[in-house]
Design a protein around this motif. Sequence first.
Motif, PDB file in Angstrom:
ATOM      1  N   ASP A  74       1.893   3.820 -12.721  1.00 36.36           N
ATOM      2  CA  ASP A  74       2.755   4.064 -11.547  1.00 36.36           C
ATOM      3  C   ASP A  74       3.501   5.140 -12.334  1.00 36.36           C
ATOM      4  OD1 ASP A  74       1.894   2.162  -9.939  1.00 36.36           O
ATOM      5  OD2 ASP A  74       3.677   0.936 -10.351  1.00 36.36           O
ATOM      6  N   PRO A 100       5.493   6.328  -7.738  1.00 34.36           N
ATOM      7  CA  PRO A 100       4.897   5.744  -6.306  1.00 34.36           C
ATOM      8  C   PRO A 100       5.305   6.342  -5.214  1.00 34.36           C
ATOM      9  CG  PRO A 100       5.199   4.271  -8.006  1.00 34.36           C
ATOM     10  CD  PRO A 100       5.793   5.025  -8.582  1.00 34.36           C
ATOM     11  N   GLN A 101       6.616   6.957  -5.232  1.00 34.78           N
ATOM     12  CA  GLN A 101       7.307   7.311  -3.817  1.00 34.78           C
ATOM     13  C   GLN A 101       6.631   8.504  -3.519  1.00 34.78           C
ATOM     14  OE1 GLN A 101       8.470   6.444  -6.839  1.00 34.78           O
ATOM     15  NE2 GLN A 101      10.802   5.835  -6.761  1.00 34.78           N
ATOM     16  N   PRO A 144       8.433   2.283  -1.695  1.00 33.62           N
ATOM     17  CA  PRO A 144       8.213   1.353  -3.159  1.00 33.62           C
ATOM     18  C   PRO A 144       9.521   1.065  -3.489  1.00 33.62           C
ATOM     19  CG  PRO A 144       7.039   3.343  -3.281  1.00 33.62           C
ATOM     20  CD  PRO A 144       7.801   3.467  -2.012  1.00 33.62           C
ATOM     21  N   ARG A 171       5.545  -2.551   1.830  1.00 35.54           N
ATOM     22  CA  ARG A 171       4.300  -1.808   2.380  1.00 35.54           C
ATOM     23  C   ARG A 171       3.564  -2.548   3.033  1.00 35.54           C
ATOM     24  NH1 ARG A 171      -0.619  -1.758   1.950  1.00 35.54           N
ATOM     25  NH2 ARG A 171      -0.800   0.140   2.511  1.00 35.54           N
ATOM     26  N   ARG A 208      -3.346   1.947  -6.943  1.00 34.46           N
ATOM     27  CA  ARG A 208      -2.822   0.759  -6.529  1.00 34.46           C
ATOM     28  C   ARG A 208      -3.238  -0.395  -7.490  1.00 34.46           C
ATOM     29  NH1 ARG A 208      -3.010  -0.917  -0.320  1.00 34.46           N
ATOM     30  NH2 ARG A 208      -2.501   1.111  -0.153  1.00 34.46           N
ATOM     31  N   SER A 259       4.765   2.692   3.040  1.00 34.91           N
ATOM     32  CA  SER A 259       5.000   2.187   1.892  1.00 34.91           C
ATOM     33  C   SER A 259       6.475   2.971   1.402  1.00 34.91           C
ATOM     34  CB  SER A 259       4.255   2.577   0.605  1.00 34.91           C
ATOM     35  OG  SER A 259       4.464   2.207  -0.386  1.00 34.91           O
TER      36      SER A 259
END
Lengths: 121, 301
Positions: free
Chosen positions: B199, B202-203, A72, A77, B209, A70
């Motif tokens: 979120d 998210p990194q 983002p 992803r 999800r 992933s």
Amino acid sequence: MNSNIRAAVIAVAFFIGLGAGVAQVAAQPAEPVVKITAKKFDYTPNQITLKKGVPVVLEFTTADVVMGFSVPELGARTDIIPGKVVRLRIVPDKTGTFTFFCDIFCGSGHEDMTGTITVVE
Amino acid sequence: MKKYDRRDFLKLAGLGGVVFASGLTRMAGAADRVAGQGGSYDDFYFVQLSDTHWGFEGPPNPDAKVTLKKAVAAVNGLAEQPDFVVFTGDLTHTTDDPKERRKRMAEFRDIVADLKVKNVHFMPGEHDASLDKGEAYQEFFGKTHYTFDHKGVHFIVLDNVSDPAANIGEAQLQWLAADLAQLPADANIVVFTHRPLFDLYPQWDWATRDGAKAIELLMPYPNVTVFYGHIHQEHHHMTRHIPHHAAKSLIFPLPAPGSQPKRAPLPWDAAHPYKGLGFRSVEAEVKKDEYVITELPVQKG
């Protein structure tokens, strides 16, 4: 190794970029492919350099468990399934260095399973 | 049941700490109806502990073998005991060995059995449940998602870790929708979960999800508060009217979201042991739908 990989990928992208220009008479110019192997608990390569606006196919394999990939910030992803070759086409739309990581919990080293994609002009 | 006001609560917490008030003042009524007490209600408080990671060994916490025990002692030392204690996941540190996983869970269970408060609620984190879809966790601690009611508040425990891809999943979302449908529109609802439902970053995999689907189901209810763990630091965030409060860890702190290239643990500070670690007391002022959060250290000093 990382700088070599980076250089190699740029070279491939450049070559394909030229190819794409030449290949306007051809049907479907091949897009550059970056092969990435995922295993507990890293990616090889884990530093990848791409060119902005140049399509690339990331091609994943793993011999371990189900893993994820992933990134983002590039909106990309995929799951990485053992026994399969998983392809993910991306067109980087911005420059910078972006972290990618495994987003499917895969074991004791999962949280260290990261890498970077650097997108250049 | 003694009723507390905020000043009383700070006194009873005993250890001092940082106070954060959360919630929305609203029309009274729902709490009474949910509680079924016909116009009476009791404020109460609970303690949230999170991310104890029993079994972890490493430089980020050279005191790992006693940190949980000290936290249990600190909770037992509160001048007045909470109504209940909740652990919001990552009870144990992950291991690839199923036998070792169960050993860690048994040791964790035995240590927290020393809590004076016997009303204790658990939920898994990804370290507990993601490698075997919660199988070992359920052997020791039961269901991974459930509800309970306490003095006018409806508590919902959501599992966003048994799926290693960090999904709540359609089946559990349907269960959530069915549970919410039974509640009055102005019910007091508290959600406990491990990962952030929104979120956050998210990194660093600080997200769920399909968390947005859970938030969407909760959104019609005006009195909802979420408490979670996972990120090893205090953090407060609003998704419209719903506050989300992340708790500190009891093993090592993690950096603020995006503040450094990697989410590596912050180093142990020998001059200030346990810096960045802690637990929290949460006073529920039920009639106001307000939660007064007090962050407490593992040890004084």
